[in-house]
Motif scaffolding. Sequence first.
Motif, PDB file in Angstrom:
ATOM      1  N   LEU A   1       0.835  -1.198   0.000  1.00  0.00           N
ATOM      2  CA  LEU A   1       0.000   0.000   0.000  1.00  0.00           C
ATOM      3  C   LEU A   1       0.873   1.252   0.000  1.00  0.00           C
ATOM      4  N   VAL A   2       0.310   2.338  -0.472  1.00  0.00           N
ATOM      5  CA  VAL A   2       0.994   3.630  -0.395  1.00  0.00           C
ATOM      6  C   VAL A   2       0.710   4.176   1.001  1.00  0.00           C
ATOM      7  N   THR A   3       1.745   4.203   1.824  1.00  0.00           N
ATOM      8  CA  THR A   3       1.597   4.649   3.209  1.00  0.00           C
ATOM      9  C   THR A   3       2.304   5.986   3.417  1.00  0.00           C
ATOM     10  N   VAL A   4       1.935   6.668   4.474  1.00  0.00           N
ATOM     11  CA  VAL A   4       2.528   7.956   4.818  1.00  0.00           C
ATOM     12  C   VAL A   4       3.834   7.709   5.567  1.00  0.00           C
ATOM     13  N   GLN A   5       4.904   8.325   5.098  1.00  0.00           N
ATOM     14  CA  GLN A   5       6.205   8.194   5.772  1.00  0.00           C
ATOM     15  C   GLN A   5       6.293   9.263   6.856  1.00  0.00           C
ATOM     16  N   ARG A   6       5.843   8.906   8.044  1.00  0.00           N
ATOM     17  CA  ARG A   6       5.820   9.835   9.158  1.00  0.00           C
ATOM     18  C   ARG A   6       7.198  10.012   9.777  1.00  0.00           C
ATOM     19  N   LYS A   7       7.966   8.934   9.810  1.00  0.00           N
ATOM     20  CA  LYS A   7       9.268   8.982  10.478  1.00  0.00           C
ATOM     21  C   LYS A   7      10.360   8.756   9.454  1.00  0.00           C
ATOM     22  N   LYS A   8      11.173   9.774   9.263  1.00  0.00           N
ATOM     23  CA  LYS A   8      12.242   9.691   8.269  1.00  0.00           C
ATOM     24  C   LYS A   8      13.628   9.728   8.899  1.00  0.00           C
ATOM     25  N   LYS A   9      13.708  10.165  10.158  1.00  0.00           N
ATOM     26  CA  LYS A   9      15.006  10.261  10.838  1.00  0.00           C
ATOM     27  C   LYS A   9      14.830   9.879  12.297  1.00  0.00           C
ATOM     28  N   PRO A  10      15.923   9.599  12.995  1.00  0.00           N
ATOM     29  CA  PRO A  10      15.828   9.218  14.414  1.00  0.00           C
ATOM     30  C   PRO A  10      15.192  10.324  15.258  1.00  0.00           C
ATOM     31  N   GLY A  11      14.656   9.940  16.380  1.00  0.00           N
ATOM     32  CA  GLY A  11      14.022  10.892  17.289  1.00  0.00           C
ATOM     33  C   GLY A  11      12.546  10.590  17.421  1.00  0.00           C
ATOM     34  N   LEU A  12      11.927  11.180  18.432  1.00  0.00           N
ATOM     35  CA  LEU A  12      10.513  10.940  18.695  1.00  0.00           C
ATOM     36  C   LEU A  12       9.623  11.883  17.902  1.00  0.00           C
ATOM     37  N   LEU A  13       8.508  11.347  17.444  1.00  0.00           N
ATOM     38  CA  LEU A  13       7.448  12.146  16.833  1.00  0.00           C
ATOM     39  C   LEU A  13       6.492  12.591  17.938  1.00  0.00           C
ATOM     40  N   PRO A  14       5.594  13.544  17.653  1.00  0.00           N
ATOM     41  CA  PRO A  14       4.616  13.950  18.674  1.00  0.00           C
ATOM     42  C   PRO A  14       3.796  12.763  19.199  1.00  0.00           C
ATOM     43  N   ILE A  15       3.395  11.869  18.331  1.00  0.00           N
ATOM     44  CA  ILE A  15       2.810  10.580  18.703  1.00  0.00           C
ATOM     45  C   ILE A  15       3.702   9.549  18.029  1.00  0.00           C
ATOM     46  N   ASP A  16       4.442   8.788  18.817  1.00  0.00           N
ATOM     47  CA  ASP A  16       5.434   7.856  18.277  1.00  0.00           C
ATOM     48  C   ASP A  16       5.013   6.424  18.590  1.00  0.00           C
ATOM     49  N   VAL A  17       4.880   5.626  17.526  1.00  0.00           N
ATOM     50  CA  VAL A  17       4.431   4.240  17.693  1.00  0.00           C
ATOM     51  C   VAL A  17       5.454   3.256  17.126  1.00  0.00           C
ATOM     52  N   ASP A  18       6.716   3.585  17.300  1.00  0.00           N
ATOM     53  CA  ASP A  18       7.780   2.662  16.926  1.00  0.00           C
ATOM     54  C   ASP A  18       8.256   1.911  18.164  1.00  0.00           C
ATOM     55  N   GLY A  19       8.260   0.583  18.064  1.00  0.00           N
ATOM     56  CA  GLY A  19       8.780  -0.252  19.137  1.00  0.00           C
ATOM     57  C   GLY A  19      10.279  -0.418  18.988  1.00  0.00           C
ATOM     58  N   ALA A  20      10.836  -1.347  19.738  1.00  0.00           N
ATOM     59  CA  ALA A  20      12.287  -1.529  19.802  1.00  0.00           C
ATOM     60  C   ALA A  20      12.858  -2.260  18.592  1.00  0.00           C
ATOM     61  N   SER A  21      12.096  -3.174  18.010  1.00  0.00           N
ATOM     62  CA  SER A  21      12.638  -3.965  16.904  1.00  0.00           C
ATOM     63  C   SER A  21      12.077  -3.493  15.570  1.00  0.00           C
ATOM     64  N   GLU A  22      12.717  -3.892  14.499  1.00  0.00           N
ATOM     65  CA  GLU A  22      12.262  -3.528  13.154  1.00  0.00           C
ATOM     66  C   GLU A  22      10.840  -4.021  12.909  1.00  0.00           C
ATOM     67  N   ARG A  23      10.482  -5.163  13.485  1.00  0.00           N
ATOM     68  CA  ARG A  23       9.131  -5.732  13.312  1.00  0.00           C
ATOM     69  C   ARG A  23       8.050  -4.928  14.014  1.00  0.00           C
ATOM     70  N   THR A  24       8.435  -4.054  14.947  1.00  0.00           N
ATOM     71  CA  THR A  24       7.439  -3.295  15.708  1.00  0.00           C
ATOM     72  C   THR A  24       7.542  -1.788  15.485  1.00  0.00           C
ATOM     73  N   LYS A  25       8.052  -1.402  14.353  1.00  0.00           N
ATOM     74  CA  LYS A  25       8.116   0.019  14.001  1.00  0.00           C
ATOM     75  C   LYS A  25       6.888   0.320  13.132  1.00  0.00           C
ATOM     76  N   TYR A  26       5.885   0.961  13.750  1.00  0.00           N
ATOM     77  CA  TYR A  26       4.588   1.141  13.102  1.00  0.00           C
ATOM     78  C   TYR A  26       4.318   2.544  12.572  1.00  0.00           C
ATOM     79  N   ASN A  27       5.219   3.498  12.785  1.00  0.00           N
ATOM     80  CA  ASN A  27       4.961   4.872  12.347  1.00  0.00           C
ATOM     81  C   ASN A  27       4.659   4.984  10.857  1.00  0.00           C
ATOM     82  N   ASN A  28       5.287   4.139  10.045  1.00  0.00           N
ATOM     83  CA  ASN A  28       5.176   4.288   8.594  1.00  0.00           C
ATOM     84  C   ASN A  28       4.296   3.244   7.913  1.00  0.00           C
ATOM     85  N   VAL A  29       3.376   2.605   8.645  1.00  0.00           N
ATOM     86  CA  VAL A  29       2.498   1.604   8.024  1.00  0.00           C
ATOM     87  C   VAL A  29       1.075   2.130   7.820  1.00  0.00           C
TER      88      VAL A  29
END
Length: 180
Positions: A118-146
């Motif tokens: 799917l065409v998803t929104v790339q919310r997180k492009k660089k390290p650091g926290l977003l205002p609402i950050d839903v990235d977990g510790a592992s690559e499998r749990t990084k949800y900001n860009n899905v």
Amino acid sequence: MNDYPISDYFNAICEFRQFHPVIKGQPLQTNDPGMLTIRDALNGFKESLQNKYEEFHGTNLSVEIARGITNLPHVLYACILPPGQLVPNGIYTAICFDVLGRGALVGCVESKVTAKGLVTVQRKKKPGLLPIDVDGASERTKYNNVFVNPKEFYYPLENSGTLKEHIAESLKLAFALLTL
């Protein structure tokens, strides 16, 4: 059956994360008695969502929540699933809670484990926290860009009307994408 509004559970989950933020290398054990409040809040949130979204346009839906086997997941979530869709393999609507308890990111998503192209929104492009950050510790749990149509909802959620509207829009979008 619970009588609490969705916003009460939303706020309880955020408050839990505020008192128990995600700290890398310091997991929260699911069998810890202190985890009863978050289990109750997640189960209440799930029940509220099931009551509200039991069916959508004549189609039965199911709701899955973050559980964890030994450790509480870094990203707490509830997913509203159309028939045949699974959290690790599907297109559905997700409510993912911020790792610091500041709110939640809500929208139509594709599975992180089995991407659907799917065409998803790339919310997180660089390290650091977003205002609402839903990235977990592992690559499998990084949800900001899905997310296809991400919308941030902040704590405290005082009126769940806008949240419910966005969930309905996200369900419509998920069904439309599933028929492509």
